[in-house]
Design a protein around this motif. Structure first.
Motif, PDB file in Angstrom:
ATOM      1  N   GLN A 103      -0.902  12.357  -0.159  1.00 45.78           N
ATOM      2  CA  GLN A 103      -1.230  11.753   1.138  1.00 45.78           C
ATOM      3  C   GLN A 103      -2.150  12.672   1.943  1.00 45.78           C
ATOM      4  N   GLN A 104      -2.794  12.081   2.949  1.00 46.99           N
ATOM      5  CA  GLN A 104      -3.664  12.799   3.894  1.00 46.99           C
ATOM      6  C   GLN A 104      -4.904  13.378   3.220  1.00 46.99           C
ATOM      7  N   HIS A 105      -5.345  12.742   2.124  1.00 45.90           N
ATOM      8  CA  HIS A 105      -6.595  13.151   1.466  1.00 45.90           C
ATOM      9  C   HIS A 105      -7.577  11.988   1.365  1.00 45.90           C
ATOM     10  N   GLY A 106      -7.360  10.969   2.162  1.00 44.79           N
ATOM     11  CA  GLY A 106      -8.318   9.863   2.180  1.00 44.79           C
ATOM     12  C   GLY A 106      -8.107   8.834   1.086  1.00 44.79           C
ATOM     13  N   VAL A 134       1.025   5.693  -1.212  1.00 47.68           N
ATOM     14  CA  VAL A 134       0.460   6.893  -1.836  1.00 47.68           C
ATOM     15  C   VAL A 134       1.615   7.886  -2.000  1.00 47.68           C
ATOM     16  N   ASN A 154       7.559   2.465  11.384  1.00 43.54           N
ATOM     17  CA  ASN A 154       6.741   3.188  10.397  1.00 43.54           C
ATOM     18  C   ASN A 154       5.519   3.787  11.095  1.00 43.54           C
ATOM     19  N   LEU A 161       0.874  -1.185   0.000  1.00 42.10           N
ATOM     20  CA  LEU A 161       0.000   0.000   0.000  1.00 42.10           C
ATOM     21  C   LEU A 161       0.900   1.220   0.000  1.00 42.10           C
ATOM     22  N   PRO A 191       3.841   6.632  10.678  1.00 48.54           N
ATOM     23  CA  PRO A 191       2.703   7.107   9.874  1.00 48.54           C
ATOM     24  C   PRO A 191       1.764   5.965   9.468  1.00 48.54           C
ATOM     25  N   ARG A 225      -6.280   4.503  12.542  1.00 52.46           N
ATOM     26  CA  ARG A 225      -7.416   5.366  12.198  1.00 52.46           C
ATOM     27  C   ARG A 225      -8.512   4.595  11.474  1.00 52.46           C
ATOM     28  N   ALA A 244      -5.673   6.388   0.669  1.00 52.69           N
ATOM     29  CA  ALA A 244      -5.378   5.022   1.136  1.00 52.69           C
ATOM     30  C   ALA A 244      -6.639   4.380   1.715  1.00 52.69           C
ATOM     31  N   ARG A 245      -7.434   5.162   2.412  1.00 54.02           N
ATOM     32  CA  ARG A 245      -8.700   4.627   2.943  1.00 54.02           C
ATOM     33  C   ARG A 245      -9.595   4.160   1.779  1.00 54.02           C
TER      34      ARG A 245
HETATM   35  C1  LIG Z   1       0.357   5.080   5.177  1.00 59.64           C
HETATM   36  C2  LIG Z   1      -0.182   5.748   3.893  1.00 59.64           C
HETATM   37  C3  LIG Z   1      -0.535   4.666   2.871  1.00 59.64           C
HETATM   38  C4  LIG Z   1      -1.461   6.547   4.260  1.00 59.64           C
HETATM   39  O1  LIG Z   1      -2.000   7.079   3.044  1.00 59.64           O
HETATM   40  P1  LIG Z   1      -2.958   8.351   3.034  1.00 59.64           P
HETATM   41  O2  LIG Z   1      -3.637   8.402   1.704  1.00 59.64           O
HETATM   42  O3  LIG Z   1      -2.225   9.560   3.469  1.00 59.64           O
HETATM   43  O4  LIG Z   1      -4.023   7.982   4.163  1.00 59.64           O
HETATM   44  P2  LIG Z   1      -5.514   8.583   4.294  1.00 59.64           P
HETATM   45  O5  LIG Z   1      -5.471   9.996   3.843  1.00 59.64           O
HETATM   46  O6  LIG Z   1      -6.482   7.655   3.633  1.00 59.64           O
HETATM   47  O7  LIG Z   1      -5.703   8.549   5.864  1.00 59.64           O
HETATM   48  C5  LIG Z   1      -6.773   7.867   6.522  1.00 59.64           C
HETATM   49  C6  LIG Z   1      -6.704   8.253   7.964  1.00 59.64           C
HETATM   50  O8  LIG Z   1      -5.407   7.966   8.522  1.00 59.64           O
HETATM   51  C7  LIG Z   1      -4.827   9.150   9.034  1.00 59.64           C
HETATM   52  N1  LIG Z   1      -3.409   9.213   8.694  1.00 59.64           N
HETATM   53  C8  LIG Z   1      -2.846   8.988   7.489  1.00 59.64           C
HETATM   54  N2  LIG Z   1      -1.519   9.220   7.557  1.00 59.64           N
HETATM   55  C9  LIG Z   1      -1.261   9.616   8.825  1.00 59.64           C
HETATM   56  C10 LIG Z   1      -0.091  10.024   9.498  1.00 59.64           C
HETATM   57  N3  LIG Z   1       1.093  10.110   8.869  1.00 59.64           N
HETATM   58  N4  LIG Z   1      -0.162  10.367  10.797  1.00 59.64           N
HETATM   59  C11 LIG Z   1      -1.365  10.333  11.449  1.00 59.64           C
HETATM   60  N5  LIG Z   1      -2.531   9.958  10.853  1.00 59.64           N
HETATM   61  C12 LIG Z   1      -2.470   9.600   9.559  1.00 59.64           C
HETATM   62  C13 LIG Z   1      -5.518  10.282   8.305  1.00 59.64           C
HETATM   63  O9  LIG Z   1      -5.466  11.490   9.041  1.00 59.64           O
HETATM   64  C14 LIG Z   1      -6.907   9.745   8.169  1.00 59.64           C
HETATM   65  O10 LIG Z   1      -7.632   9.900   9.373  1.00 59.64           O
HETATM   66  P3  LIG Z   1      -9.096  10.578   9.343  1.00 59.64           P
HETATM   67  O11 LIG Z   1      -9.879   9.874   8.280  1.00 59.64           O
HETATM   68  O12 LIG Z   1      -9.599  10.400  10.702  1.00 59.64           O
HETATM   69  O13 LIG Z   1      -8.841  12.002   8.960  1.00 59.64           O
HETATM   70  C15 LIG Z   1       0.853   6.751   3.313  1.00 59.64           C
HETATM   71  O14 LIG Z   1       1.344   7.566   4.354  1.00 59.64           O
HETATM   72  C16 LIG Z   1       2.043   6.086   2.607  1.00 59.64           C
HETATM   73  O15 LIG Z   1       1.973   5.781   1.423  1.00 59.64           O
HETATM   74  N6  LIG Z   1       3.157   5.899   3.342  1.00 59.64           N
HETATM   75  C17 LIG Z   1       4.390   5.337   2.735  1.00 59.64           C
HETATM   76  C18 LIG Z   1       4.226   3.872   2.385  1.00 59.64           C
HETATM   77  C19 LIG Z   1       3.814   3.047   3.579  1.00 59.64           C
HETATM   78  O16 LIG Z   1       4.313   3.210   4.684  1.00 59.64           O
HETATM   79  N7  LIG Z   1       2.863   2.129   3.332  1.00 59.64           N
HETATM   80  C20 LIG Z   1       2.349   1.244   4.341  1.00 59.64           C
HETATM   81  C21 LIG Z   1       3.235   0.042   4.409  1.00 59.64           C
HETATM   82  S1  LIG Z   1       2.498  -1.177   5.417  1.00 59.64           S
END
Ligand SMILES: CC(C)(COP(=O)(O)OP(=O)(O)OC[C@H]1O[C@@H](n2cnc3c(N)ncnc32)[C@H](O)[C@@H]1OP(=O)(O)O)[C@@H](O)C(=O)NCCC(=O)NCCS
Length: 183
Positions: A107-110, A102, A141, A100, A143, A150, A112-113
């Motif tokens: 990021q932080q726009h929903g 983004v 990790n 997974l 984040p 979440r 991944a959800r």
């Molecule tokens: C982890 C990751 C996939 C999240 O993607 P994203 O699109 O930013 O996540 P979303 O926007 O869908 O976030 C969903 C919820 O998680 C929370 N969230 C996401 N990233 C966060 C962070 N860094 N710190 C705190 N909360 C976080 C969001 O605030 C949101 O909460 P809400 O709905 O209550 O507002 C992204 O940070 C990423 O690609 N990281 C690098 C690769 C990685 O680590 N992948 C996972 C490997 S297991």
């Protein structure tokens, strides 16, 4: 910053022509190098799926991805005799998130959800309420651990040492996170 509005971003299945760019995106956002065979399996095996997110304006350039496997009725194996929570040891269908990611600008726009919801629908159909989802996450990790928390997943194992032993850099130990999703 690029627009990340829901309506600007489409989520669609990976095709063979997307593989080179999607593989590059994996290398950009994850510390693990995935071989071409990993993507071939995602395309060929009915128990696996990969979705990518693209902008409507650039429909061939992936900005995010998710891949997952549906396990129909097998117990969850953990290396080295480690124990997982009881829920994970029940022989019921479960979805394992394999990858997974983004792009930081989106990021932080929903997104991944949205990807998690879409891959659960793709692998299980719409009647998926309460299916167990799990993933491995590097212990450092934060984040990703916060993201999974979440969406309703929790750390469900002890530290799994050296799970990412082939990683050229970064943390090698991992947690198993799991939950019945609140998405
Ligand atoms: C982890 C990751 C996939 C999240 O993607 P994203 O699109 O930013 O996540 P979303 O926007 O869908 O976030 C969903 C919820 O998680 C929370 N969230 C996401 N990233 C966060 C962070 N860094 N710190 C705190 N909360 C976080 C969001 O605030 C949101 O909460 P809400 O709905 O209550 O507002 C992204 O940070 C990423 O690609 N990281 C690098 C690769 C990685 O680590 N992948 C996972 C490997 S297991």
């Amino acid at each position: 910053m690029p627009s990340a509005a829901h309506s600007d971003i489409l989520i669609r299945p990976l095709t063979s022509s997307d593989v080179p760019d999607t593989r590059s995106l994996h290398s950009l956002v994850l510390p693990v190098q995935y071989p071409p065979a990993f993507f071939t399996q995602l395309l060929c095996l009915s128990s696996r799926a990969c979705l990518i997110a693209v902008r409507r304006s650039q429909p061939n350039i992936p900005i995010a991805f998710i891949s997952a496997a549906l396990h129909k009725s097998s117990l969850l194996p953990l290396p080295g005799g480690l124990s997982a929570s009881k829920a994970l040891n029940s022989p019921r269908p479960r979805i394992e998130i394999l990858t997974l990611g983004v792009l930081p600008a989106f990021q932080q726009h929903g997104l991944a959800r949205r990807l998690i919801r879409a891959i659960v629908d793709k692998l299980c159909g719409p009647l998926t309420a309460g299916i167990l989802v799990h993933a491995n996450v590097a212990t450092t990790n934060t984040p990703a651990l916060k993201f999974y928390e979440r969406i309703g997943m929790r750390i469900s194992s002890e530290i799994i040492p050296n799970l990412y032993r082939t990683c050229p850099y970064g943390e090698r130990d991992a947690y198993l996170v799991s939950g019945r999703l609140d998405i």
